[in-house]
Write a protein that holds these residues in place. Structure first.
Motif, PDB file in Angstrom:
ATOM      1  N   THR A   1       2.342  93.889 -79.225  1.00  0.00           N
ATOM      2  CA  THR A   1       2.638  92.490 -79.537  1.00  0.00           C
ATOM      3  C   THR A   1       2.035  91.528 -78.520  1.00  0.00           C
ATOM      4  OG1 THR A   1       4.734  92.635 -78.318  1.00  0.00           O
ATOM      5  CG2 THR A   1       4.804  93.083 -80.686  1.00  0.00           C
ATOM      6  N   GLY A   2       1.527  92.065 -77.421  1.00  0.00           N
ATOM      7  CA  GLY A   2       0.952  91.212 -76.383  1.00  0.00           C
ATOM      8  C   GLY A   2      -0.480  90.811 -76.696  1.00  0.00           C
ATOM      9  N   GLU A   3      -1.105  90.159 -75.731  1.00  0.00           N
ATOM     10  CA  GLU A   3      -2.482  89.674 -75.892  1.00  0.00           C
ATOM     11  C   GLU A   3      -3.368  90.276 -74.816  1.00  0.00           C
ATOM     12  OE1 GLU A   3      -5.099  85.541 -75.553  1.00  0.00           O
ATOM     13  OE2 GLU A   3      -2.917  85.470 -75.440  1.00  0.00           O
ATOM     14  N   LEU A   4      -4.464  90.862 -75.219  1.00  0.00           N
ATOM     15  CA  LEU A   4      -5.403  91.464 -74.285  1.00  0.00           C
ATOM     16  C   LEU A   4      -6.595  90.546 -74.069  1.00  0.00           C
ATOM     17  CD1 LEU A   4      -6.476  93.812 -72.568  1.00  0.00           C
ATOM     18  CD2 LEU A   4      -7.403  94.816 -74.682  1.00  0.00           C
ATOM     19  N   VAL A   5      -6.881  90.250 -72.799  1.00  0.00           N
ATOM     20  CA  VAL A   5      -8.057  89.470 -72.421  1.00  0.00           C
ATOM     21  C   VAL A   5      -8.861  90.321 -71.437  1.00  0.00           C
ATOM     22  CG1 VAL A   5      -8.937  87.353 -71.375  1.00  0.00           C
ATOM     23  CG2 VAL A   5      -6.777  87.306 -72.654  1.00  0.00           C
ATOM     24  N   VAL A   6     -10.058  90.730 -71.825  1.00  0.00           N
ATOM     25  CA  VAL A   6     -10.920  91.505 -70.935  1.00  0.00           C
ATOM     26  C   VAL A   6     -11.899  90.554 -70.264  1.00  0.00           C
ATOM     27  CG1 VAL A   6     -12.585  93.387 -70.743  1.00  0.00           C
ATOM     28  CG2 VAL A   6     -10.692  93.567 -72.363  1.00  0.00           C
ATOM     29  N   LEU A   7     -11.992  90.652 -68.947  1.00  0.00           N
ATOM     30  CA  LEU A   7     -12.812  89.714 -68.177  1.00  0.00           C
ATOM     31  C   LEU A   7     -13.968  90.421 -67.480  1.00  0.00           C
ATOM     32  CD1 LEU A   7      -9.895  87.716 -66.501  1.00  0.00           C
ATOM     33  CD2 LEU A   7     -11.327  86.951 -68.403  1.00  0.00           C
ATOM     34  N   GLY A   8     -15.099  89.745 -67.411  1.00  0.00           N
ATOM     35  CA  GLY A   8     -16.247  90.252 -66.678  1.00  0.00           C
ATOM     36  C   GLY A   8     -16.111  89.967 -65.192  1.00  0.00           C
ATOM     37  N   LYS A   9     -16.925  90.642 -64.392  1.00  0.00           N
ATOM     38  CA  LYS A   9     -16.792  90.551 -62.936  1.00  0.00           C
ATOM     39  C   LYS A   9     -17.177  89.186 -62.378  1.00  0.00           C
ATOM     40  CE  LYS A   9     -21.407  92.371 -61.863  1.00  0.00           C
ATOM     41  NZ  LYS A   9     -22.154  93.399 -61.100  1.00  0.00           N
ATOM     42  N   ASP A  10     -17.882  88.366 -63.173  1.00  0.00           N
ATOM     43  CA  ASP A  10     -18.330  87.064 -62.692  1.00  0.00           C
ATOM     44  C   ASP A  10     -17.672  85.889 -63.413  1.00  0.00           C
ATOM     45  OD1 ASP A  10     -20.146  88.156 -60.815  1.00  0.00           O
ATOM     46  OD2 ASP A  10     -21.598  88.504 -62.427  1.00  0.00           O
ATOM     47  N   GLU A  11     -16.548  86.128 -64.067  1.00  0.00           N
ATOM     48  CA  GLU A  11     -15.872  85.051 -64.791  1.00  0.00           C
ATOM     49  C   GLU A  11     -14.965  84.264 -63.834  1.00  0.00           C
ATOM     50  OE1 GLU A  11     -14.561  85.595 -68.842  1.00  0.00           O
ATOM     51  OE2 GLU A  11     -15.546  87.560 -68.926  1.00  0.00           O
TER      52      GLU A  11
ATOM     53  N   HIS B   1     -11.142 110.341 -70.235  1.00  0.00           N
ATOM     54  CA  HIS B   1     -10.412 109.924 -71.423  1.00  0.00           C
ATOM     55  C   HIS B   1     -11.296 109.870 -72.665  1.00  0.00           C
ATOM     56  CE1 HIS B   1      -6.836 108.172 -73.279  1.00  0.00           C
ATOM     57  NE2 HIS B   1      -6.234 108.265 -72.122  1.00  0.00           N
ATOM     58  N   ALA B   2     -12.562 110.314 -72.513  1.00  0.00           N
ATOM     59  CA  ALA B   2     -13.523 110.287 -73.625  1.00  0.00           C
ATOM     60  C   ALA B   2     -13.569 108.909 -74.284  1.00  0.00           C
ATOM     61  CB  ALA B   2     -13.173 111.353 -74.669  1.00  0.00           C
ATOM     62  N   LEU B   3     -13.430 107.883 -73.453  1.00  0.00           N
ATOM     63  CA  LEU B   3     -13.443 106.508 -73.951  1.00  0.00           C
ATOM     64  C   LEU B   3     -14.619 105.777 -73.328  1.00  0.00           C
ATOM     65  CD1 LEU B   3     -11.899 104.502 -75.711  1.00  0.00           C
ATOM     66  CD2 LEU B   3     -10.464 103.961 -73.740  1.00  0.00           C
ATOM     67  N   GLN B   4     -15.629 105.479 -74.122  1.00  0.00           N
ATOM     68  CA  GLN B   4     -16.837 104.827 -73.635  1.00  0.00           C
ATOM     69  C   GLN B   4     -16.742 103.338 -73.923  1.00  0.00           C
ATOM     70  OE1 GLN B   4     -20.308 106.633 -73.251  1.00  0.00           O
ATOM     71  NE2 GLN B   4     -19.643 108.706 -73.659  1.00  0.00           N
ATOM     72  N   LEU B   5     -16.483 102.570 -72.887  1.00  0.00           N
ATOM     73  CA  LEU B   5     -16.321 101.127 -73.053  1.00  0.00           C
ATOM     74  C   LEU B   5     -17.603 100.379 -72.749  1.00  0.00           C
ATOM     75  CD1 LEU B   5     -12.812 100.323 -71.501  1.00  0.00           C
ATOM     76  CD2 LEU B   5     -13.411 100.689 -73.894  1.00  0.00           C
ATOM     77  N   SER B   6     -17.861  99.375 -73.534  1.00  0.00           N
ATOM     78  CA  SER B   6     -19.021  98.519 -73.327  1.00  0.00           C
ATOM     79  C   SER B   6     -18.844  97.690 -72.055  1.00  0.00           C
ATOM     80  CB  SER B   6     -19.191  97.588 -74.529  1.00  0.00           C
ATOM     81  OG  SER B   6     -20.162  96.594 -74.272  1.00  0.00           O
ATOM     82  N   ALA B   7     -19.969  97.316 -71.439  1.00  0.00           N
ATOM     83  CA  ALA B   7     -19.928  96.414 -70.290  1.00  0.00           C
ATOM     84  C   ALA B   7     -19.675  94.981 -70.733  1.00  0.00           C
ATOM     85  CB  ALA B   7     -21.236  96.501 -69.506  1.00  0.00           C
ATOM     86  N   ASN B   8     -19.816  94.723 -72.027  1.00  0.00           N
ATOM     87  CA  ASN B   8     -19.538  93.395 -72.569  1.00  0.00           C
ATOM     88  C   ASN B   8     -18.029  93.248 -72.760  1.00  0.00           C
ATOM     89  OD1 ASN B   8     -18.916  91.672 -75.133  1.00  0.00           O
ATOM     90  ND2 ASN B   8     -20.936  90.987 -74.460  1.00  0.00           N
ATOM     91  N   PRO B   9     -17.400  92.252 -72.131  1.00  0.00           N
ATOM     92  CA  PRO B   9     -15.934  92.115 -72.192  1.00  0.00           C
ATOM     93  C   PRO B   9     -15.361  92.045 -73.599  1.00  0.00           C
ATOM     94  CG  PRO B   9     -16.811  90.721 -70.461  1.00  0.00           C
ATOM     95  CD  PRO B   9     -17.990  91.241 -71.224  1.00  0.00           C
ATOM     96  N   GLU B  10     -15.991  91.264 -74.478  1.00  0.00           N
ATOM     97  CA  GLU B  10     -15.463  91.135 -75.836  1.00  0.00           C
ATOM     98  C   GLU B  10     -15.578  92.444 -76.619  1.00  0.00           C
ATOM     99  OE1 GLU B  10     -13.718  88.872 -77.635  1.00  0.00           O
ATOM    100  OE2 GLU B  10     -13.415  88.055 -75.636  1.00  0.00           O
ATOM    101  N   LYS B  11     -16.682  93.149 -76.428  1.00  0.00           N
ATOM    102  CA  LYS B  11     -16.840  94.437 -77.101  1.00  0.00           C
ATOM    103  C   LYS B  11     -15.839  95.450 -76.544  1.00  0.00           C
ATOM    104  CE  LYS B  11     -21.729  93.977 -78.359  1.00  0.00           C
ATOM    105  NZ  LYS B  11     -23.099  94.527 -78.159  1.00  0.00           N
ATOM    106  N   ALA B  12     -15.630  95.431 -75.236  1.00  0.00           N
ATOM    107  CA  ALA B  12     -14.656  96.346 -74.619  1.00  0.00           C
ATOM    108  C   ALA B  12     -13.254  96.063 -75.139  1.00  0.00           C
ATOM    109  CB  ALA B  12     -14.700  96.214 -73.107  1.00  0.00           C
ATOM    110  N   ARG B  13     -12.930  94.783 -75.299  1.00  0.00           N
ATOM    111  CA  ARG B  13     -11.618  94.400 -75.850  1.00  0.00           C
ATOM    112  C   ARG B  13     -11.442  94.982 -77.247  1.00  0.00           C
ATOM    113  NH1 ARG B  13      -9.720  90.534 -79.287  1.00  0.00           N
ATOM    114  NH2 ARG B  13      -7.568  89.818 -78.909  1.00  0.00           N
ATOM    115  N   ALA B  14     -12.447  94.818 -78.076  1.00  0.00           N
ATOM    116  CA  ALA B  14     -12.377  95.333 -79.448  1.00  0.00           C
ATOM    117  C   ALA B  14     -12.238  96.854 -79.455  1.00  0.00           C
ATOM    118  CB  ALA B  14     -13.622  94.905 -80.222  1.00  0.00           C
ATOM    119  N   GLN B  15     -12.949  97.521 -78.557  1.00  0.00           N
ATOM    120  CA  GLN B  15     -12.869  98.976 -78.485  1.00  0.00           C
ATOM    121  C   GLN B  15     -11.476  99.443 -78.088  1.00  0.00           C
ATOM    122  OE1 GLN B  15     -16.241  99.258 -75.733  1.00  0.00           O
ATOM    123  NE2 GLN B  15     -17.241 100.672 -77.165  1.00  0.00           N
ATOM    124  N   LEU B  16     -10.866  98.763 -77.123  1.00  0.00           N
ATOM    125  CA  LEU B  16      -9.527  99.143 -76.673  1.00  0.00           C
ATOM    126  C   LEU B  16      -8.491  98.907 -77.766  1.00  0.00           C
ATOM    127  CD1 LEU B  16      -9.691  97.807 -73.017  1.00  0.00           C
ATOM    128  CD2 LEU B  16      -9.350 100.202 -73.703  1.00  0.00           C
TER     129      LEU B  16
END
Length: 219
Positions: free
Chosen positions: A80-90, A53-68
């Motif tokens: 209209t919804g809310e996106l919450v990106v979570l790390g593997k250890d949250e 998808h030529a989409l390079q997402l950061s491993a940082n959840p907040e940065k990945a959220r902003a990118q998406l």
């Protein structure tokens, strides 16, 4: 981090199987339907996203959220919804506990490694734990594996999960709606997932509605 509980919430996971466009489209549809989406992305999923998808997402959840969110904004997609990106250890996030987790979860695409981990209750990371929580709480868990061929090990894991209440929906789009593009095939698969989640959509024509029956051919 404190999380505000929403009436419409769902957990979504992307893993390392091929099929990143399915995951992206499903996320878009869930956010457009005003859901709070708890998104979990494996390391392998980020590799697949970059490849397919030529989409390079950061491993940082907040940065990945902003990118998406930036990606959807560039596509001029209203969400209209809310996106919450979570790390593997949250472990203190809602999906980790039966007292707070959404009752629905989709793993799309689902690698056979994740399939095995969920089938055996490994819970080595938040993604696996979230799936385990949905199963133990008798919620709705949908897994969308993308692999071919399936080995007996894969099939046994699918059977075990099905017997424990999960739904296995292999990424196997139909062709009766005469797809003209890859997007049509992606929409077909995502539409079937949304059907099972009980979310209305207009992604594809349904069988018998807007699909012309073939004419009889005389020999």
């Amino acid at each position: 981090m404190a999380y505000a509980r929403k009436e419409k919430a769902i957990s979504l996971a992307w893993t390392g199987a091929s099929g990143a466009p399915y995951g992206i489209k499903l996320l878009q549809c869930l956010l457009a339907a005003d859901y709070q989406v708890f998104l979990m992305i494996s390391s392998a999923a980020r590799v697949v996203l970059a490849t397919e998808h030529a989409l390079q997402l950061s491993a940082n959840p907040e940065k990945a959220r902003a990118q998406l969110l930036s990606y959807f904004a560039e596509q001029k997609i209203a969400l209209t919804g809310e996106l919450v990106v979570l790390g593997k250890d949250e472990w203190f996030s809602p999906p980790a506990s039966g007292s707070a987790a959404p009752k629905q979860m989709v793993i799309c695409p689902c690698s056979t490694g994740t399939l095995a981990a969920v089938a055996t209750g490994m819970s080595n990371n938040l993604l696996e734990r979230a799936a385990d929580v949905v199963l133990k709480e008798r919620g709705q868990l949908i897994l969308v594996p993308r692999e071919t061929p399936f080995s007996a090990i894969h099939l046994e894991h699918m059977l075990s999960l099905t017997r424990n209440g999960a739904t296995i929906m292999p990424a196997a789009p139909g062709f009766y709606h005469n797809p003209k593009s890859i997007e049509d095939l992606v929409n077909f698969m995502v539409s079937r997932i949304l059907d099972h989640l009980g979310i209305s959509h207009a992604l594809t024509n349904r069988w018998g509605y807007g699909v012309d029956a073939p004419q009889n051919i005389d020999n």
